[in-house]
Design an enzyme around this catalytic site. Sequence first.
Site, short mmCIF file in Angstrom:
data_model
loop_
_atom_site.label_atom_id
_atom_site.label_comp_id
_atom_site.label_asym_id
_atom_site.label_seq_id
_atom_site.Cartn_x
_atom_site.Cartn_y
_atom_site.Cartn_z
CG HIS A 82 -1.76 -1.19 1.36
ND1 HIS A 82 -2.66 -1.59 0.39
CD2 HIS A 82 -1.86 -2.11 2.35
CE1 HIS A 82 -3.27 -2.70 0.78
NE2 HIS A 82 -2.80 -3.03 1.97
CG HIS A 126 0.88 10.76 5.91
ND1 HIS A 126 -0.19 10.01 5.42
CD2 HIS A 126 0.70 12.03 5.44
CE1 HIS A 126 -0.97 10.79 4.70
NE2 HIS A 126 -0.45 12.02 4.69
#
Length: 242
Positions: A82, A126
């Site tokens: 992912h 992130h």
Amino acid sequence: MKKQILSVVLGSLVSSMAAAAQWGYEGAEGPSHWAEMSSEFDTCATGKNQSPINLTHMVKGDLPALKINYVKGGQQIVNNGHTVQVNYTPGSSLEVDGHKYELKQFHFHTPSENNIEGESFPMEAHFVHADKDGNLAVVAVMFKIGDFNPELEKAWSQMPVIAGDQQQLKHVVSAANLLPQDHNYMRFNGSLTTPPCTEGVSWFVMKGYDTASKEQIEHFAHTMHHNNNRPLQAMNARVVVQ
């Protein structure tokens, strides 16, 4: 539940989440179908404070300074199918308004998940933190195409190309060197941007940005084989404070 969410954050998709659904970013596994895959993913459809968002109509506020204490600790790089994620050893922290979080990992999305005043960016990082109780805080940094990024290259040079693979990094990565010099930020309440889309995540989006070369951003995009950004979510009653 928080221990389960922390396992997701750390990249070890354990317990029933892994077995319940193989989610992705395209077709029948894409974001519009996440909530259909498992009851544990219901919040992806029903949540009212979902991420990412378009940060706009900001409200001025007296935001506390971010006390960032990052030491070199990026020692392992993982391709979980992912994203590409760098796992961080203990000892680096974020403190805001007297609340302390430990940096657990950082990972990337292309193009950016959050937008700023309607602008999308080629890549977004992130930096994911958790406090002692499992509460999460994410520092988001936008990347523009520009100068070659030597700190990023320490990870990129060993980027696993096959989902599930991981590598111990020969050169330890410093998260501090991936942050903009200006630590001014915008803040909002949101969620994980991947299943189970859990809410209650504190988001700190840097106003400044970092750069990476076009080749570096393309390297990541080609490794993923597809965009890995969740679509923008409704603001509902939230405000963004700057």
